[in-house]
Design a protein around this motif. Structure first.
Motif, PDB file in Angstrom:
ATOM      1  N   GLY A  68      -9.332  10.160  -6.412  1.00 22.69           N
ATOM      2  CA  GLY A  68     -10.525   9.782  -7.161  1.00 22.69           C
ATOM      3  C   GLY A  68     -11.799  10.230  -6.462  1.00 22.69           C
ATOM      4  N   LYS A  69     -11.838  10.058  -5.144  1.00 21.67           N
ATOM      5  CA  LYS A  69     -13.027  10.488  -4.400  1.00 21.67           C
ATOM      6  C   LYS A  69     -13.187  12.001  -4.450  1.00 21.67           C
ATOM      7  N   THR A  70     -12.072  12.730  -4.380  1.00 24.00           N
ATOM      8  CA  THR A  70     -12.129  14.194  -4.391  1.00 24.00           C
ATOM      9  C   THR A  70     -12.750  14.719  -5.679  1.00 24.00           C
ATOM     10  N   ILE A  71     -12.453  14.075  -6.807  1.00 26.57           N
ATOM     11  CA  ILE A  71     -12.997  14.547  -8.081  1.00 26.57           C
ATOM     12  C   ILE A  71     -14.229  13.748  -8.501  1.00 26.57           C
ATOM     13  N   GLY A  72     -14.736  12.932  -7.580  1.00 29.99           N
ATOM     14  CA  GLY A  72     -15.967  12.195  -7.846  1.00 29.99           C
ATOM     15  C   GLY A  72     -15.806  11.021  -8.773  1.00 29.99           C
ATOM     16  N   ALA A  73     -14.563  10.534  -8.959  1.00 28.19           N
ATOM     17  CA  ALA A  73     -14.340   9.440  -9.902  1.00 28.19           C
ATOM     18  C   ALA A  73     -14.644   8.071  -9.277  1.00 28.19           C
ATOM     19  N   ASN A  74     -14.372   7.939  -7.979  1.00 30.86           N
ATOM     20  CA  ASN A  74     -14.651   6.680  -7.261  1.00 30.86           C
ATOM     21  C   ASN A  74     -14.071   5.468  -7.980  1.00 30.86           C
ATOM     22  N   TRP A  75     -12.816   5.590  -8.413  1.00 32.21           N
ATOM     23  CA  TRP A  75     -12.201   4.437  -9.059  1.00 32.21           C
ATOM     24  C   TRP A  75     -11.594   3.499  -8.028  1.00 32.21           C
ATOM     25  N   ASP A  76     -11.422   2.248  -8.417  1.00 28.72           N
ATOM     26  CA  ASP A  76     -10.795   1.249  -7.567  1.00 28.72           C
ATOM     27  C   ASP A  76      -9.317   1.144  -7.929  1.00 28.72           C
ATOM     28  N   THR A  77      -8.477   0.937  -6.908  1.00 29.10           N
ATOM     29  CA  THR A  77      -7.052   0.735  -7.161  1.00 29.10           C
ATOM     30  C   THR A  77      -6.620  -0.599  -6.570  1.00 29.10           C
ATOM     31  N   SER A  78      -5.678  -1.233  -7.231  1.00 30.94           N
ATOM     32  CA  SER A  78      -5.164  -2.508  -6.738  1.00 30.94           C
ATOM     33  C   SER A  78      -3.737  -2.678  -7.212  1.00 30.94           C
ATOM     34  N   GLU A  79      -3.008  -3.583  -6.536  1.00 30.84           N
ATOM     35  CA  GLU A  79      -1.620  -3.860  -6.877  1.00 30.84           C
ATOM     36  C   GLU A  79      -1.505  -5.267  -7.435  1.00 30.84           C
ATOM     37  N   PHE A  80      -0.566  -5.436  -8.369  1.00 29.80           N
ATOM     38  CA  PHE A  80      -0.243  -6.789  -8.791  1.00 29.80           C
ATOM     39  C   PHE A  80       1.232  -6.833  -9.157  1.00 29.80           C
ATOM     40  N   PHE A  81       1.811  -8.017  -9.003  1.00 26.07           N
ATOM     41  CA  PHE A  81       3.241  -8.203  -9.221  1.00 26.07           C
ATOM     42  C   PHE A  81       3.459  -9.048 -10.469  1.00 26.07           C
ATOM     43  N   SER A  82       4.541  -8.755 -11.158  1.00 28.63           N
ATOM     44  CA  SER A  82       4.929  -9.584 -12.299  1.00 28.63           C
ATOM     45  C   SER A  82       6.018 -10.549 -11.843  1.00 28.63           C
ATOM     46  N   HIS A  83       5.917 -11.811 -12.256  1.00 26.56           N
ATOM     47  CA  HIS A  83       6.922 -12.788 -11.843  1.00 26.56           C
ATOM     48  C   HIS A  83       8.275 -12.479 -12.483  1.00 26.56           C
ATOM     49  N   ASN A  84       8.280 -11.631 -13.542  1.00 26.97           N
ATOM     50  CA  ASN A  84       9.545 -11.279 -14.185  1.00 26.97           C
ATOM     51  C   ASN A  84      10.236 -10.094 -13.540  1.00 26.97           C
ATOM     52  N   ASP A  85       9.558  -9.429 -12.600  1.00 28.49           N
ATOM     53  CA  ASP A  85      10.112  -8.203 -12.029  1.00 28.49           C
ATOM     54  C   ASP A  85      11.143  -8.525 -10.961  1.00 28.49           C
ATOM     55  N   PRO A  86      12.412  -8.317 -11.266  1.00 22.72           N
ATOM     56  CA  PRO A  86      13.445  -8.642 -10.278  1.00 22.72           C
ATOM     57  C   PRO A  86      13.467  -7.660  -9.113  1.00 22.72           C
ATOM     58  N   GLY A 110       4.354   7.657   3.289  1.00 20.65           N
ATOM     59  CA  GLY A 110       4.115   6.856   4.479  1.00 20.65           C
ATOM     60  C   GLY A 110       2.904   5.942   4.373  1.00 20.65           C
ATOM     61  N   ARG A 111       2.440   5.699   3.191  1.00 15.38           N
ATOM     62  CA  ARG A 111       1.305   4.798   2.961  1.00 15.38           C
ATOM     63  C   ARG A 111       1.374   4.302   1.521  1.00 15.38           C
ATOM     64  N   LYS A 112       0.579   3.285   1.227  1.00 18.24           N
ATOM     65  CA  LYS A 112       0.609   2.699  -0.108  1.00 18.24           C
ATOM     66  C   LYS A 112       0.041   3.701  -1.122  1.00 18.24           C
ATOM     67  N   PRO A 113       0.639   3.794  -2.287  1.00 20.93           N
ATOM     68  CA  PRO A 113       0.180   4.756  -3.289  1.00 20.93           C
ATOM     69  C   PRO A 113      -1.286   4.600  -3.656  1.00 20.93           C
ATOM     70  N   GLY A 114      -1.775   3.369  -3.628  1.00 21.05           N
ATOM     71  CA  GLY A 114      -3.167   3.144  -3.994  1.00 21.05           C
ATOM     72  C   GLY A 114      -4.132   3.924  -3.118  1.00 21.05           C
ATOM     73  N   ILE A 115      -3.750   4.151  -1.848  1.00 23.13           N
ATOM     74  CA  ILE A 115      -4.639   4.884  -0.934  1.00 23.13           C
ATOM     75  C   ILE A 115      -4.744   6.345  -1.373  1.00 23.13           C
ATOM     76  N   ARG A 116      -3.598   6.968  -1.669  1.00 20.99           N
ATOM     77  CA  ARG A 116      -3.631   8.359  -2.124  1.00 20.99           C
ATOM     78  C   ARG A 116      -4.385   8.476  -3.441  1.00 20.99           C
ATOM     79  N   LEU A 117      -4.123   7.567  -4.355  1.00 20.09           N
ATOM     80  CA  LEU A 117      -4.773   7.635  -5.658  1.00 20.09           C
ATOM     81  C   LEU A 117      -6.286   7.477  -5.525  1.00 20.09           C
ATOM     82  N   ALA A 118      -6.710   6.580  -4.642  1.00 20.03           N
ATOM     83  CA  ALA A 118      -8.150   6.399  -4.416  1.00 20.03           C
ATOM     84  C   ALA A 118      -8.761   7.657  -3.810  1.00 20.03           C
ATOM     85  N   ASN A 119      -8.023   8.310  -2.916  1.00 18.39           N
ATOM     86  CA  ASN A 119      -8.540   9.544  -2.299  1.00 18.39           C
ATOM     87  C   ASN A 119      -8.674  10.669  -3.331  1.00 18.39           C
TER      88      ASN A 119
END
Length: 844
Positions: A202-220, A191-200
């Protein structure tokens, strides 16, 4: 023995609590973790972690070529890094795929994906059977996790998108296939974007990584990639989380069983790319796919331009490195895409092994092209440092067996090797790992003599003496060898050249034929069945050979040899909950295996010891042992309980030489293995197990079973029973276990507590143990033991039911279930007893 006391005053209670807290603190002291919220990893010198600073100084030129930054963690400590692994964030490219698997494991644990880790075996959400391109096939979550759905768009070799093809799901591995759909599954179920869960996470294990999305123009499909940006020190936390089986400090972040499944190899497909080197979005070094120098349990998240998060469980190592650019630049190993990481990984391992300049590992003999003969002893010679030998029968890559260590060892070539008739011998050392495959000599054709057929026992476990052959009758008897007295009953032989004939086999030394007649095998000993009592007349039996019969084997029992153990270990070769070690070498140089299974990480609640073949000829006990071990490794409720609570140690062949040489083993001169457990032991296996078990147990050994077979027939020989202990406390526990076992039986073999043989009854008297102490009596005297026992498993008939390989294995599974229930009940009874005596305070 545990002692329970009633607390007399508050002062004592406070002191006790302080002691308990101190013990808990000490037990956690070895569990090292990095600081919270992106803090530093604790540091340590290489020497303090079993490494050499000199080796590390020699390695950086290799480990840091084109590297932006790198960090090497061992035992939770930063023992070496290049650059500043806490400063610059990098895009981890395809390493993010492995990191993304965390989300599925966490949602399984939270119940958002229901059914536990078994949920991967069924279609999930919108991924249904209709989307598979092959009618009647379904795309499962495990297909998406392993790039094998064969349905959704994928990169081809040129980097352009293409279809995954029209193969059935699970049949073909194609990189990138399924990645986009996995993103959508997480989004829909969470019920939310995967990046939010993945970032959370990261915070739980102290990694504090950034997540972002990008699209490929070839991806149908219009589904995005998920990008992870972090420092090398933060990325290493993912590796540490996986090394700890999904646990971070006191909290389980990702389902433990799910983590273990992600690093199991996929089964090999029919064609396509090589699954055995792929887990779930994680790359595996199975069979040395990356490098023979690197331990085969290593796995990694791999990304563009040598981005790497390496985990080596056997060395307790995490190594994270980044490259300065994007791009692929790859090589193929056996059809498996690997980025150019080999130099970096190899030198990490060499540094850990204090070995930047080791002598190359070489196999000197047997020479390349030599042929080996089944059943023969061969001297293996090698060159290098810290050498360890192993072999793989059939050369199928599905598991190896240890041979021994050192520059020279004796190898007893196993029998019963099926097609291909080859054996691969591997030599591991500080200077690398080398293998050589040898062909097996053809089984000599039996030249027909004047009688037209021949009898022999020239194979592992064989035992017969042929007196004479007259027409269609062979006069034979069993080889007693060094057995005291005039008689015992084990025999095992083969007949060749008898196609289309009916032969009679007449024993001349009493009647050594069992109640169901002889066991017979027509496939060189792989499968056995009882010929039946109708084939027997007095001390002889007859057999009609098929018109196309080749080699036919006959035996008093259903044999279980080294090759049978090898088949079992191969079936479970990639199970992380099974470890094969060498207990010792026999007098003839054979390896005595020591198996450990169940809970191998951390301290188990209980330890269980299982021994077998203290008497070489008692083969049916081995099938029961195999059933117990199968149950502990199975993906069942009982199996999971064992893996969470119990470490089992098992020695399948205490008399390994006797088993392979076809000896009786019973009443061996001057005494047999099962009378060698007191004084100065004369057999290496008994001497070593008596030294090893008390150290291994550390007071947690609660159950020890030694498995046997009784006599041929008659009273006490055609029922399953426990040999009663002379120690009253142990006998009481044996009776408790007997009642539990009666209630959990599901197989065809029956067990009745009333059949147990109390001490002082029939043969179970003090006089029978005058030659020395038995295995079960020895284990009954060990620290902390509650239940020690010898189990007797009939050779052929158990209370009216036929004993076969499969029915014996089924009884073994029943025994495993009873062990669980007994330990649970014992623990519950103990807690109730403690609560009643101490007001609820447990004293240990």
């Amino acid at each position: 023995m545990k002692t329970y006391m009633k607390m007399k005053d508050t002062k004592h209670t406070v002191i006790l609590c302080m002691v308990v807290l101190l013990l808990m603190t000490v037990s956690r002291a070895a569990d090292v973790w990095p600081a919270d919220n992106g803090g530093l990893w604790p540091t340590a010198t290489p020497e303090s972690q079993g490494m050499s600073s000199d080796s590390l100084k020699a390695a950086p030129s290799h480990m840091t070529v084109s590297a932006g930054t790198a960090i090497l963690i061992r035992n939770g400590y930063d023992i070496w890094h290049y650059g500043n692994p806490y400063q610059r964030k990098t895009d981890w490219a395809s390493c993010g795929r492995a990191m993304m698997t965390m989300m599925f494991g966490q949602m399984i644990m939270e119940g958002k994906i229901t059914g536990g880790v078994q949920a991967v075996e069924r279609p999930v959400n919108t991924i249904n059977c209709a989307e598979a391109k092959i009618p009647g096939s379904c795309i499962l979550l495990k297909h998406l996790l392993s790039y094998t759905s064969c349905s959704f768009p994928s990169f081809n070799e040129s980097g352009s998108y293409t279809s995954c093809g029209s193969e059935p799901p699970g049949s073909t591995w194609i990189y990138h296939c399924n990645y986009f759909r996995m993103y959508r599954i997480v989004e829909q179920l969470d019920g939310r974007k995967p990046g939010i869960r993945l970032a959370n996470i990261g915070k739980t294990i102290g990694a504090n990584w950034d997540t972002s999305e990008f699209f490929s123009h070839n991806d149908p499909g219009g589904s995005p990639f998920l990008s992870i940006n972090s420092t090398e020190a933060a990325a290493a936390r993912w590796g540490y989380l996986w090394l700890k089986n999904g646990r971070w400090k006191e909290n389980q972040i990702v389902d433990e069983e799910y983590v273990k499944r992600t690093i199991e190899p996929m089964s090999s497909p029919n064609g396509g790319y090589a699954h055995p080197y792929e887990g779930w979005q994680i790359h595996l070094n199975r069979d040395g796919a990356w490098s023979d120098i690197v331990p085969h349990d290593a796995y990694a998240a791999l990304g563009a331009k040598t981005r790497l998060i390496l985990v080596i469980p056997s060395l307790n190592i995490i190594y994270a490195r980044s490259g300065p650019e994007r791009g692929f630049g790859h090589i193929r190993v056996n059809g498996y895409r690997v980025t150019n990481i080999k130099p970096y990984i190899e030198h990490v391992v060499r540094a850990v092994l204090n070995d930047s300049t080791s002598n190359p590992t070489k196999i000197l003999s047997p020479a390349k092209g030599s042929k080996l003969t089944e059943g023969n002893a061969v001297t293996l010679r090698g060159e290098g440092d810290n050498l360890s030998w192993s072999y793989d029968a059939d050369s199928d890559g599905k598991g190896t067996m240890p041979i021994g260590t050192g520059a020279q060892v004796v190898f007893n070539v196993p029998g019963g090797v099926s097609s291909p008739r080859t054996i691969t011998i591997t030599l591991s050392g500080n200077g690398g790992v080398v293998s050589q495959t040898y062909s097996l000599a053809d089984i000599p054709s039996i030249r027909s003599g004047k009688n037209g057929f021949e009898i022999d026992a020239d194979y592992p476990g064989g035992n017969i003496i042929v007196e004479r052959i007259e027409g269609d009758t062979a006069y034979i008897h069993q080889d007693i060898s060094d057995t005291k007295g005039e008689w015992w009953f084990y025999w095992n032989f083969r007949v060749c050249g008898a196609a289309g004939r009916k032969l009679k086999f007449q024993f001349t030394n009493k009647n050594p034929i069992g109640v169901h007649g002889p066991a017979v095998s027509t496939d060189t000993g792989k499968n056995w069945s009882w010929l039946g009592a109708a084939s027997v007349k007095g001390s002889s039996f007859s057999y009609s050979f098929a018109e196309d019969a080749g080699e036919v084997r006959f035996c008093f029992t259903m044999p279980y040899q080294q090759v049978d153990l090898q088949r079992f270990l191969k079936r479970h070769a990639n199970n992380p909950n099974l470890l094969v070690k060498e207990l010792c070498k026999t007098r003839k140089g054979r390896t005595v295996e020591r198996l450990h299974l169940g809970r191998l990480q951390g301290e188990p609640t209980y330890r269980v010891l299982l021994t077998c073949r203290n008497h070489a000829c008692e083969t049916m006990a081995s099938y029961v042992l195999e059933g117990i071990l199968e149950a502990a490794l199975a993906k069942t409720d009982d199996g999971r309980w064992f893996r969470e609570n119990v470490e089992i140690m098992s020695v399948p062949f205490m008399d390994k030489d006797g088993v392979e040489d076809g000896d009786q083993g019973k009443n061996r001169k001057p005494h047999d293995h099962n009378r060698d457990y007191s004084g100065k032991s004369i057999y290496p296996s008994v001497r070593t197990i008596r030294q090893f078990v008390p150290k291994w147990s550390r007071g947690r050994l609660k159950v020890a079973f030694d498995l046997h077979c009784p006599g041929i027939r008659g009273t006490h020989n055609e029922v399953i029973y426990i040999v009663g202990s002379p120690y009253p406390a142990i006998w009481r526990e044996q009776c408790k276990f007997a009642k539990v076992l009666e209630t959990v039986l599901t197989g065809s073999l029956n067990y009745r507590a009333k059949d147990n043989l109390p001490f002082g009854t029939a043969w179970n008297t003090a006089k029978n143990y005058s030659a020395g102490k038995s295995c079960s009596r020895w284990t009954s005297e060990l620290e902390g033991i509650r239940l020690g026992a010898s189990f007797e498993i009939p050779y052929a008939n158990a209370d009216g039911q036929s004993v076969t390989a499969e029915s014996a294995r089924a009884f073994g599974r029943d025994l495993a279930r009873a062990i669980r229930r007994y330990l649970e009940k014992t623990n519950s009874d103990t807690e109730q007893t403690i609560s009643g005596r101490t007001g609820g305070l447990l004293l240990i």
